[in-house]
Design an enzyme around this catalytic site. Structure first.
Site, PDB file in Angstrom:
ATOM      1  N   VAL A 151      -0.586   6.533   2.538  1.00 42.20           N
ATOM      2  CA  VAL A 151      -1.147   6.900   3.844  1.00 42.20           C
ATOM      3  C   VAL A 151      -2.237   7.937   3.639  1.00 42.20           C
ATOM      4  O   VAL A 151      -1.980   9.039   3.169  1.00 42.20           O
ATOM      5  CB  VAL A 151      -0.068   7.486   4.782  1.00 42.20           C
ATOM      6  CG1 VAL A 151      -0.679   7.826   6.138  1.00 42.20           C
ATOM      7  CG2 VAL A 151       1.098   6.528   4.947  1.00 42.20           C
ATOM      8  N   GLY A 206     -18.868  -3.158   1.058  1.00 42.21           N
ATOM      9  CA  GLY A 206     -17.647  -3.026   0.282  1.00 42.21           C
ATOM     10  C   GLY A 206     -16.497  -2.355   1.009  1.00 42.21           C
ATOM     11  O   GLY A 206     -15.448  -2.095   0.413  1.00 42.21           O
ATOM     12  N   ASP A 220      -2.743  -3.314   8.299  1.00 43.38           N
ATOM     13  CA  ASP A 220      -2.781  -2.168   7.390  1.00 43.38           C
ATOM     14  C   ASP A 220      -2.402  -0.886   8.135  1.00 43.38           C
ATOM     15  O   ASP A 220      -1.613  -0.074   7.637  1.00 43.38           O
ATOM     16  CB  ASP A 220      -4.172  -2.032   6.769  1.00 43.38           C
ATOM     17  CG  ASP A 220      -4.276  -0.827   5.839  1.00 43.38           C
ATOM     18  OD1 ASP A 220      -3.695  -0.882   4.745  1.00 43.38           O
ATOM     19  OD2 ASP A 220      -4.920   0.161   6.228  1.00 43.38           O
ATOM     20  N   LYS A 224       1.033   1.638   7.472  1.00 40.00           N
ATOM     21  CA  LYS A 224       0.972   3.080   7.297  1.00 40.00           C
ATOM     22  C   LYS A 224       1.758   3.796   8.389  1.00 40.00           C
ATOM     23  O   LYS A 224       2.405   4.822   8.137  1.00 40.00           O
ATOM     24  CB  LYS A 224      -0.486   3.546   7.283  1.00 40.00           C
ATOM     25  CG  LYS A 224      -1.268   3.014   6.088  1.00 40.00           C
ATOM     26  CD  LYS A 224      -2.750   3.280   6.226  1.00 40.00           C
ATOM     27  CE  LYS A 224      -3.532   2.708   5.046  1.00 40.00           C
ATOM     28  NZ  LYS A 224      -4.992   2.844   5.203  1.00 40.00           N
TER      29      LYS A 224
END
Length: 338
Positions: A151, A206, A220, A224
């Site tokens: 995290v 990126g 995602d 977390k």
């Protein structure tokens, strides 16, 4: 301390570089002499009882010849086989995240724990899917389970939470936990790009993977949030308990409308009695309104109010620093128990 390292991607290689570069400093300030006794990637695992030279490991990885590392005494087909045969103090998991079943990370963490190794992981998958079970097993076996890098990357989010909770109680966690989605929403707000255009820009720079679903669908962030909810709020929860809405449906018109209201749209993860991840309109002067690929986490406490930490949430060296922070914590516990 003897280390077993699984994963030589960006984070794993960054960690090996830091171990090589900071070797004397780690000994001088922390009494921490680190030896990598086994390291592996998808091609297999190499091991040496007296430690592998970090520079040689990096060179072999660059040449795609890790299994041919000359100083290796033993070679294994995979990490599970290595964990059955190698003695080490800490198992470090820097393998890619898999949120479908958490494998092979879950099995590696379980095997290392059963063998009495302390665990340092930056892999969100197993913790998001089975945090209560993993934590219970570690406690039962008397080993440390550390996961600072899962995290916030290099941001000391979990340590900050401990300070906020000292003599107080944290009642809510909320934050921007994914840099990719925050970059996309920032571009939509600042430059007028559509979601698709901002996503393409994030991929070109990126920030986003070719398959960005883990980020833009909110998964995602949800992983977390689950880790934070377990570690900070002491909730026994998993990814299945999170109500998730991603940012794919956010339109430029919604972004402009929010701006007219003096607000911005951010993907917010929130944990209290329930766990949610969804795009929200927050005031432009809110402390959570960070730009670009930044992260921000806010803890609400019962007595001392709100406390916010911000910073870069990812990056090879940043996350590798979090791993070293956890390794130092393991060392300090070992010393305290002697």
């Amino acid at each position: 301390m003897r280390l077993v390292l699984a994963g030589l991607g960006v984070v794993g290689r960054s960690l090996v570089e830091l171990i090589a570069a900071r070797r004397e400093e780690l000994v001088r300030y922390y009494g921490l002499a680190l030896r990598i006794v086994a390291v592996g990637d998808r091609s297999g695992v190499v091991a040496g009882r007296h430690g592998l030279n970090p520079e040689n490991v990096l060179d072999a990885k660059r040449r795609g010849r890790l299994k041919e590392l000359g100083e290796a005494e033993t070679r294994f087909s995979d990490m599970l086989e290595a964990l059955d045969n190698v003695d080490a103090d800490i198992f470090i998991d820097a393998t890619p995240t898999n949120i479908k079943d958490g494998e092979p990370s879950y099995s590696m963490i379980r095997k290392a724990t059963l063998r009495g190794m302390n665990i340092v992981t930056v892999n969100k998958g197993p913790l998001a899917l089975a945090f209560p079970a993993i934590a219970e097993l570690a406690e039962r076996r008397g080993v440390m389970l550390r996961f600072s890098g899962t995290v916030g990357g290099g941001m000391p989010v979990l340590e900050f939470a401990k300070e906020c909770a000292r003599a107080d109680e944290i009642t809510q966690i909320e934050g921007i936990l994914n840099g990719t989605t925050n970059y996309i929403l920032t571009q939509m707000e600042d430059t007028g790009l559509s979601f698709a255009e901002a996503l393409k820009q994030a991929q070109d720079k990126g920030y986003a993977e070719r398959d960005p679903s883990l980020d833009v669908k909110g998964l995602d962030t949800a992983c977390k949030l689950v880790i934070l909810a377990n570690a900070v709020l002491k909730l026994k929860t998993t990814l299945a308990d999170v109500n998730i809405t991603g940012i794919e449906e956010v339109t430029q018109e919604e972004v402009r409308e929010a701006k007219r209201e003096g607000k911005v749209i951010k993907l917010i993860g929130r944990a209290s009695d329930e766990l949610t991840v969804k795009p929200e309109r927050i005031p432009a002067n809110d402390t959570l309104n960070v730009k670009e690929a930044m992260n921000a986490v806010r803890f609400t406490t019962r007595y001392s109010g709100r406390h916010t930490i911000t910073g870069r949430g990812a990056g090879g060296y940043e996350t590798a620093t979090a791993i070293l922070r956890d390794v130092i914590a393991v060392k300090q516990r070992v010393i305290s128990e002697v």
